[in-house]
Each structure stands twice: as C-alpha cells, then as structure tokens.
Scaffold this active site. Sequence first.
Site, PDB file in Angstrom:
ATOM      1  N   SER A 155      41.506  41.835  37.413  1.00 23.84           N
ATOM      2  CA  SER A 155      42.227  42.798  36.729  1.00 23.84           C
ATOM      3  C   SER A 155      43.214  41.949  35.697  1.00 23.84           C
ATOM      4  O   SER A 155      42.843  41.015  35.026  1.00 23.84           O
ATOM      5  CB  SER A 155      42.928  43.742  37.622  1.00 23.84           C
ATOM      6  OG  SER A 155      43.581  44.599  36.950  1.00 23.84           O
ATOM      7  N   ASP A 309      44.891  45.812  29.750  1.00 22.49           N
ATOM      8  CA  ASP A 309      44.992  44.662  30.646  1.00 22.49           C
ATOM      9  C   ASP A 309      43.183  44.223  30.636  1.00 22.49           C
ATOM     10  O   ASP A 309      42.727  44.931  30.011  1.00 22.49           O
ATOM     11  CB  ASP A 309      45.387  44.882  31.991  1.00 22.49           C
ATOM     12  CG  ASP A 309      44.262  45.697  33.078  1.00 22.49           C
ATOM     13  OD1 ASP A 309      43.645  46.548  32.329  1.00 22.49           O
ATOM     14  OD2 ASP A 309      44.627  45.582  34.037  1.00 22.49           O
ATOM     15  N   ASP A 311      40.815  44.043  32.149  1.00 22.30           N
ATOM     16  CA  ASP A 311      39.550  44.962  32.789  1.00 22.30           C
ATOM     17  C   ASP A 311      39.684  46.375  32.357  1.00 22.30           C
ATOM     18  O   ASP A 311      38.952  47.287  32.615  1.00 22.30           O
ATOM     19  CB  ASP A 311      39.210  44.919  34.372  1.00 22.30           C
ATOM     20  CG  ASP A 311      40.333  45.538  34.985  1.00 22.30           C
ATOM     21  OD1 ASP A 311      41.520  45.572  34.687  1.00 22.30           O
ATOM     22  OD2 ASP A 311      40.036  46.269  35.972  1.00 22.30           O
ATOM     23  N   ASP A 313      41.746  48.937  33.011  1.00 25.42           N
ATOM     24  CA  ASP A 313      42.218  49.911  33.792  1.00 25.42           C
ATOM     25  C   ASP A 313      43.663  50.379  33.797  1.00 25.42           C
ATOM     26  O   ASP A 313      44.095  51.243  34.282  1.00 25.42           O
ATOM     27  CB  ASP A 313      41.765  49.693  35.380  1.00 25.42           C
ATOM     28  CG  ASP A 313      42.357  48.572  35.844  1.00 25.42           C
ATOM     29  OD1 ASP A 313      43.098  47.563  35.293  1.00 25.42           O
ATOM     30  OD2 ASP A 313      42.109  48.485  37.132  1.00 25.42           O
TER      31      ASP A 313
END
Length: 554
Positions: A155, A309, A311, A313
Amino acid sequence: MTTDLAAVLAAARSWAAQDPDDETRGELEAAIAAAADGRGAEAEALAARFGGRLAFGTAGLRAELGYGPLRMNRVVVTQAAAGLARFLIDTGRQRSVVIGYDGRVNSDVFARDSAEVMRGLGLQVTLLPSALPTPVLAFAVRHLGVGAGVMVTASHNPPRDNGYKVYLGGDDEGSQIVPPVDGEIADAIHAVAAGSITDLPRSSDYTVAPSGLVDAYVAATAATVEAPALEPASQPTVVYTAMHGVGWETARAVFHAAGYAEPVTVPEQIEPDGAFPTVSFPNPEEPGAMDLAIARGVSVGADLVIANDPDADRLALAIPDGSGSFRRLSGNEVGWLLGWRAATRASSSGRTGTLAASIVSSPALSRVAARHGLEYRDTLTGFKWVSRVPGLLFGYEEALGYLVDPEVVRDKDGISAALSLLDLATELAASGSSIAGQLDAFAAEFGAFASGQVATRVDDLSRIGTIMAALRTSPPTSLAGVDVLATTDYLDGVAGFPPSDILRYDLAGDARVIVRPSGTEPKVKVYIDTVAATAAEAQSLVDTLADAVRPLVS
C-alpha cells in the site's frame, strides 16, 4: 563458535538452501560467511534476522524486502501461500483463489509464486492479468465467487516494503480477514515453515484473468454515480496523481465510463515505479508527498487535486486555499462530505441503512446519520471491520479510506471515492458552489468539527508497550485544562468490540482523545477530535490538546 551461533548458522544455511531468489540468497550466503568467520557484528546481525518470524495477522504480512523469516521474500511468501491454501482445504472452504499484485519491487514475482504453489496444492487459481489496484482484486473475489483473494502490496508503506493481504469469499463477502481466521492461517503457515518450500508441489497450470474482469470493475464502479450534472468542458478542472502506483489506467477508464473529463496528470508520478523516485514516503498523508500534484494544480488553475496511494485503495483531496495554493483536506473532512452525500441520497430514495466509521475517525458522521434517520456504527480501526457492518451504506476511516458502494467492493476504494468526489464537485459547480462551500455548509448544519493527530515513531517496538502501560498506570484526569470525563480501556474488550490495545478519553465539551499503536507502522498514534461554534475554535482546541498529549507518548 558458541552453541547459539551454531544454531543461527544452521537455521540460516537451511533457509539459504530453499531460497529460490538469487539476490536474497547471495546476501544471506555472504552474511553466513562473515558470521562464520567470527565477525561479532555480522554474527549479531544474522542472529537478529533469524530471531523470530514475520507475524501473520489481520493485515496479512508487511515488511521490508530482504532475506530471512523477518523480511518479505520468496520463501516467506511461498510459506504464506501454502499455509493459506491448506487453511482453505482443511476448513472445507471453497478451494479457489484470485491473486493480484501492484507495481512494487517483486510484487509480480510473489504473485506468481503464490499462484504456482496454490495450484500445485489443488486450488483453482486465477491471477490478475497485470499490476492492478487493490480494489480490483477485492472486486474480483466477489465477482468470480472464489473462496479467497490475495493482494501482493504494501500500500502506502516505504519504498523497500512489500506485503501480502488476504480476503475471504463466501459468507465473508470479499472482506479482509478478521480473528480468529488470521490465527488459523498463521498456524497453517507455521506448519508449512517447519519444512522446506522445495518440497511443496508447484504448477503453472493456473488461469490468467481476461481483461474483461477489469472492464467489469470499471462498469460497476462507473454505475455508482448518475450522469454528470455538467458536460465535460464545463466540469471542474481536476489534477490526478497515481503517486508512482497502479491507479491511473483503471481510474481513467472509470472516469471516462462515467462521463467525466480526463484529469490533468502529474507526468512524473503517473506510471508505476517501485522505486518511488519523487517521494521519500509514498503516502498522500505525509508532508511533501503531494507537492508535485499541488504545483501542477496551481499551474493549470485546478479546482481539485486528487491523489491515489500506490495501490489506489486510498484517496487524498486538495482544494484551492484562496491564496494561490492548495490545502489538503483531512480524511475526516472527505469522509464527512461523502457520508453526507450518501445519507442525503438514501433519504431522498427512501433507503434505510447504516453509516459507519472507525473508532478513531471523527464523530461527525454520527450526527449526519442521526439527522437523516439512519443507523450509525463505530468499528475498530481497519476496513476489515468497517466493511462487515450490516446494512452498510457508506463507511470510512480517517486514514484516507472510503467505501462508497458496498455492493461493488467490500474494502476501501480510492477510485470509486475519487469518482464520487468528481460527481459531488460537478453537482456543486452546477449550482454555483464548490467543495469549500460544501464544507462551510456542513459546519452550519452539523457543527464545526476539527481533527488532529500526534504520532511517535519508535526504533524499539517494546517502547510502544511501555508507553501504553504508562498511560494505563497513570491515566490523565485533564488535558490542557480540559477535564477528562471518562476513560475507556478496550484491552479487555468493550461491548461490541473485541479486546484491543486502545485507550479513549472523553473530555468536556464533546472533545475526544484516542491512543493506540499503529497496525502497520512502528508508531503510537493519538487521534484528537473537537467540535465548536467555529472552525477556528475547534482547530485551536485540537492544537492545544496535541501539545498536552505529546509528552505522554514521547
């Protein structure tokens, strides 16, 4: 050579013998040679790398890349994949899994290792076709009807980190794992780790998902909003950054499918790059992370600056500050606006349901729910809890995570949240208002809320326990002259919450302070929330309370 060093060297040599990665195996073999030569510092360093193993929890695995059981590497990932597969088999769950990965270093390698091992153990395996956002993987778990999902991502962690995140299908409906499942998977991983990964069966006979899977996510996400209130040429000007992550191509497809103009991009950050060359920490919350995007926003006269961000999410939003630059909204401010939007739409359509937020998020959303006749639920931190709230209409956590349509994805989704903000901003523009105006309207309707944080990063993880223990032994009776009316310790469990290392202080004037260890970083975090007649008064009290609490967690 001492017995302890002999044991460390034996463990290290056993690890090296099963490590399929030339780089980490070479580093380990060099460390073994140095330690065997009697170099004290090298021997201590090697012993530290083999002094335990990376804990598998509700957040899966997350750590820096490197050799040994306390780092992310191909041995650790293979053990985790085999352990998860055995958990699914032993518990009678559906023997199928979908695997995704982001653009970080070795994410694709870890994903393929997982696919081969799980297929070798008899599971039906689908690998996503390329590096894609985490929300696409979360969507795929439900869309494909599989027993589990794995996302290889760290992440918004530092560049050298990677991670392994697990979702469950079936009755869990594509949510992330919660206790006691995390412990059961951890036990299965430990059983695998007792042997060598070279003994595990592997197969490359897995399925690569067609591009139609991504198209299905795009269509489902675009359908969460109605047709734009303005034509593309008249819509607000938007700057978008993927922060060197995998969000852009999917986000662009979603915006286009929903009828929105293509944002202006930040070219230095738009393509996936696991080195994250323009940011020291690829987290939109971190100071400086959005500097390039904001500079781009200033240069094009943007109305909104949006950041996903790495990834995708999470979502960050910045708006013009009236003085030639931008200010980033807090996660709570975005959560209030999207929650109010969801509540208003539910009321107008006669829908009932629940708004939810993590316990460390602002209490403002509860006022929105009450005003619109909806239920409200606090949850423990993390979308593994928010996504499981029955009858959920909208949920968020202050760390930039938003769930705008639980029927599409049961996890935070920075792309659908971005689309919802574009939709809201366009509606407001059509009526002569803006996001800034909507924040003022929220304060007039529900009160002026403000939030802040204090974080202490530690080098020694034992310091976290020491800090929390000291607060329990000597709890504050007032902070900055504001009386503490109630102290709640969640360590032994509180009604509706499992035992958790959280301390909550309710203060006079509806102020609140919550202290907890971070779930993903070596930090103690303090969350401060206030409400007052004006935003300036609320923020002033936040700042005063932050000064008072900082020495308690340092």
